[in-house]
Structure formats: C-alpha cells, structure tokens
Write a protein that holds these residues in place. Structure first.
Motif, mmCIF file in Angstrom:
data_model
loop_
_atom_site.group_PDB
_atom_site.id
_atom_site.type_symbol
_atom_site.label_atom_id
_atom_site.label_comp_id
_atom_site.label_asym_id
_atom_site.label_seq_id
_atom_site.Cartn_x
_atom_site.Cartn_y
_atom_site.Cartn_z
ATOM 1 N N GLY A 93 0.703 -1.845 -0.268
ATOM 2 C CA GLY A 93 -0.587 -0.078 0.583
ATOM 3 C C GLY A 93 0.539 1.548 0.156
ATOM 4 N N ILE A 94 0.271 2.838 0.631
ATOM 5 C CA ILE A 94 0.826 3.870 -0.253
ATOM 6 C C ILE A 94 0.753 4.416 1.542
ATOM 7 N N LEU A 95 2.052 4.750 1.166
ATOM 8 C CA LEU A 95 2.693 5.427 2.196
ATOM 9 C C LEU A 95 1.868 6.659 2.633
ATOM 10 N N VAL A 96 0.969 6.916 3.840
ATOM 11 C CA VAL A 96 0.551 8.387 4.589
ATOM 12 C C VAL A 96 1.328 8.575 5.459
ATOM 13 N N ARG A 97 1.455 10.579 5.348
ATOM 14 C CA ARG A 97 2.045 10.975 6.477
ATOM 15 C C ARG A 97 0.978 11.513 7.065
ATOM 16 N N SER A 98 1.313 12.583 8.214
ATOM 17 C CA SER A 98 0.369 13.053 8.975
ATOM 18 C C SER A 98 0.364 14.723 7.851
ATOM 19 N N LYS B 108 2.032 17.114 4.999
ATOM 20 C CA LYS B 108 2.052 18.052 3.364
ATOM 21 C C LYS B 108 3.805 17.948 3.485
ATOM 22 N N GLU B 109 4.727 17.917 3.988
ATOM 23 C CA GLU B 109 5.773 17.729 4.389
ATOM 24 C C GLU B 109 6.569 15.910 4.144
ATOM 25 N N LEU B 110 7.347 15.825 3.569
ATOM 26 C CA LEU B 110 7.496 14.625 3.163
ATOM 27 C C LEU B 110 8.544 14.124 4.226
ATOM 28 N N GLY B 111 8.682 15.097 5.161
ATOM 29 C CA GLY B 111 10.022 14.550 6.940
ATOM 30 C C GLY B 111 8.339 14.423 7.982
ATOM 31 N N SER B 112 7.252 14.865 7.791
ATOM 32 C CA SER B 112 6.772 14.443 8.274
ATOM 33 C C SER B 112 6.148 13.342 9.010
ATOM 34 N N ALA B 113 5.441 12.595 10.000
ATOM 35 C CA ALA B 113 5.431 11.123 10.736
ATOM 36 C C ALA B 113 4.574 10.879 9.855
ATOM 37 N N ALA B 114 4.900 9.233 9.668
ATOM 38 C CA ALA B 114 4.628 8.215 9.001
ATOM 39 C C ALA B 114 3.421 7.680 10.201
ATOM 40 N N LEU B 115 2.250 7.503 9.453
ATOM 41 C CA LEU B 115 1.071 6.844 9.952
ATOM 42 C C LEU B 115 1.788 5.072 9.553
ATOM 43 N N GLU B 116 0.748 4.369 10.934
ATOM 44 C CA GLU B 116 1.358 3.007 10.984
ATOM 45 C C GLU B 116 0.569 2.610 9.727
#
Length: 417
Positions: free
Chosen positions: A1-6, A8-16
């Motif tokens: 699946g596709i990585l989702v982050r909290s 818009k920045e690529l360095g923001s926290a990734a959701l589980e």
C-alpha cells in the motif's frame, strides 16, 4: 500500500496504516504533488497526506483517468506503483536500497534542505554531529566559512553525499576508512579505497546544489557530472530577473537562444528552458572537472536536441546529446528530470568519456582503472544507455552511516530507515 503521512512535508510523521491498493479517496487539498485526501472506500487511514507520483510514475490517478482532478473528484491508487513511495521519502525497508550497502554503484540522490531544520542551526548538536563525520579538516572548515545558514546546509549535505555514495559503493558501514580528495579544479573524488575493479572500474561521484536541493550522482564506468538548477526567475533576494537574455547573451549559442525563445511568450517559460540548458552545460564541465577554466568549455558546447523520455509524464524528463565546437559528441549522454514539489528545479546528469577528464595533478585519473573501455564502441554505448533514473529523495538521516545512527538519533536526528 501507499505510505501516508500526517502532514504535507515528506519529513512529517508516517502513519502506521497504509492506503490500500484499489481504495477510493476524495481530494481535500492539493499542494504540488502532495495530496491531502479523505478515504471514501477501501482500507487505510481515514485521512492523511500522500504523494501523487514517485520517479515519474503515478501513485494515484483520477478515477476516470482525467488529466487534472477537480477538488471534488475521487482518486484511486494505481496498482503498479502502490509500493514505491518509501523510496521517495527515505522511510522504510524499501528505501534502504537507494543508499547503503545494497545500493550499488549507480546512485542518484537528493536532499531537500528546506525540509531540514535542525535545532540550533549550525551550532546545534545535530549539525555539529554531522560535521564531525567529515574526517578532512579542510572540508569541515570550508562548511563553517559560509556566512549564510542555507549555504552552510548545502555545503555540509554535499560533502555528506560524496561520502555516503562512496561508502555505499564500498559496502562500508562508516566513513572512517575513506580518503576523499579534490582535483585542482575542485572536483571531489574517492582516492582510496576503491570499489572492485571488475564491478566498478571507473567509479566516480559528483554533487551539485541550488535553491532547495542538494543532489548527487555516481557512475561505475562513465564520468559523472550532475547539476541542479532552480528555475524560478528570481535572484537570491527574490527580485525578478527580467534581463536574463541580455545578461547571459554570450553564455548560450544563437541556436540555443532560439530554443529559449521558442518556449513561448511567457518570460518564466523562457527562463526555465534557459536554466535547463545552463544546467546541461554545468553538468558537462563538472563531468570533465574543468574548474575555474570552464569558460571555454561552456562556450564550446551546445545542447540542441532533447527527446522526451518514455514512461514519464509530459515535460518531466528528457534525453539529450551535446555538440562541441560544431561536432556531435556521441560518447556523451545527458538526462534531465524535473524535481518534485512546487518550486521548479531540474537536474541534469551527464555521462561522458574518461579521455575528457581535466586533472592537473593526476591523482583522480589514477583511480580510473579501465579508461580503455570508452574505445569499445558497443560496450560504451551500453554504458551510456543504461538507466539513468531520477534522484531518489532522501532525508538527511539517510546519509548517516549505520554505525553512527544511534549517535545521530541521540542528538536529535531522525533515524533512517
């Protein structure tokens, strides 16, 4: 699946959880190629931020394959690319192969300095930890000589990229055994130890920085040159550059200026083409290593023919060659890619022959152990035409050797991968 982050920045926290293949989402906000979505059907986080593309491939496409989704249009992940975002953001097991012991000899790496904001800036613990990874006193001192904070970031990341690429080629887990030198023309190179001669007989690396990006390219057989160009038509103070054709008239040929003027009536479009041509010239002289004597080489080379690369969206990637003093040079190849994000930047990677190298002291040439390979026509063409992918966007932590990762995390750095 596709990585989702909290965020818009690529360095923001990734959701589980990840956005599942085949899910339908509705667009809430679109910033460049980053999408804030709301889940309609399928599994995954109910909302979050994802990338629309990675290395020219779609991660999400409009439900009915329209060219531009409207604010209310539903989107679905594209099956073939649903696992690839990890490589873009440098987070996850899949990203480890773009740098490190399993990365190979042909690397394309990029770091967005806008998204790296270490505590304390240049005097802070994270920056100083990274600076101490550079063994050469002169290189460390040069980084700290810059007055502007952004310039210090660019200088540090550029030096770390050279060492990270070198350690990757050697399958080393630290920088301690590396000897990095520069030619008289200031071209950095790995002096010792060298990668296996059978696998990477002429391994070399090059870096560039401009605007938001610091980029790196390495090659096992051909000479590598890379240049990144911020194509926004403004100077460092943000003032528009309206007279660029007058100011840079002698730096492009008459035929190249025809390409610039053929971009349309909008000055921004003309400036983007100008910047792409200038980046190609810079990549050419950086592959050669001309240094301060580059003016004659810049004036002699022309870039007149660019072909769109297949499998990339329109106006995102090109393949070209060079004409030098009126003669097509078939031993060269140039590949351009548009960098991701709202701020327009282009990278140009040059592959060239070893006979072009400018090295007054001869130390760099001594590391090129199979220069005769360029005389084998079929083999050389195969090396030129090997895939030259877009830069993999990584976080600063990706440049830290695995043996130093725990120490980096202790001073506030983000663990990678």
């Amino acid at each position: 699946g596709i990585l989702v982050r909290s965020g818009k920045e690529l360095g923001s926290a990734a959701l589980e959880a990840r956005l599942s293949t085949g899910a339908l989402v509705a667009q809430e906000e679109l910033v460049g190629e980053r999408l804030h979505y709301r889940l309609v059907t399928g599994s995954g986080p109910s909302e979050g931020w994802v990338s629309l593309k990675i290395t020219g491939k779609d991660l999400l496409v409009p439900k009915h394959l329209a060219s531009t989704p409207s604010s209310a249009e539903e989107l679905r992940p594209q099956l073939a690319a649903a696992q690839e975002e990890e490589d873009e953001v440098g987070g996850g097991a899949g990203a480890a192969c773009v740098v490190g012991q399993d990365a190979g000899y042909c690397l394309r790496l990029a770091v967005n300095i806008d998204e790296w904001v270490p505590s304390g800036e240049a005097e802070g613990p994270e920056f100083q930890f990274l600076l101490q990874l550079i063994r050469e006193d002169g290189d460390r001192e040069q980084v700290m000589r810059y007055k502007q904070w952004e310039d210090k970031k660019r200088a540090l990341i550029a030096r770390l990229l050279v060492r990270s690429a070198s350690a990757s080629a050697l399958r080393h887990t630290n920088f301690k055994g590396l000897t990095i030198k520069r030619t008289k023309g200031k071209k950095p190179f790995l002096a010792s130890p060298l990668p296996p001669v059978d696998d990477a007989p002429n391994w070399n690396v090059n870096v560039s920085h401009d605007g938001s990006w610091v980029v790196c390219a390495s090659e096992p057989v051909c000479m590598a040159g890379i240049d990144v160009a911020d194509t926004r038509r403004a100077d460092r103070r943000g003032k528009p550059i309206d007279d660029f054709q007058k100011r840079f008239q002698t730096q492009l040929s008459a035929r190249e200026w025809q390409l610039v003027n053929g971009a349309g009536k909008e000055m921004d479009d003309q400036y983007e083409v100008f910047s792409r041509l200038w980046a190609a010239k810079e990549a050419y002289v950086k592959a050669r290593g001309d240094g301060l004597g580059a003016f004659d080489s810049l004036s002699a080379c022309e870039f007149l023919s660019w072909k769109p690369l297949p499998d990339f969206p329109q106006n995102q990637a090109y393949d070209g060659g060079v004409v030098v003093s009126g003669k097509p040079e078939t031993a060269w190849r140039f590949v351009q890619h548009r960098m991701p994000g709202e701020k327009p930047h282009w990278t140009t990677v040059a592959r060239g022959p070893l006979s072009c190298v400018v090295d007054a002291n001869g130390e760099f040439k001594a590391t090129l152990r199979r220069p005769e390979l360029e005389r084998a026509a079929e083999g050389w063409q195969a090396a030129l035409l090997a895939p030259s992918p877009p830069c993999a966007v990584v976080l600063v932590g990706a440049l830290v050797p695995s043996e130093d990762m725990d120490g980096y995390v202790k001073v506030g750095g983000a663990r990678w991968p």
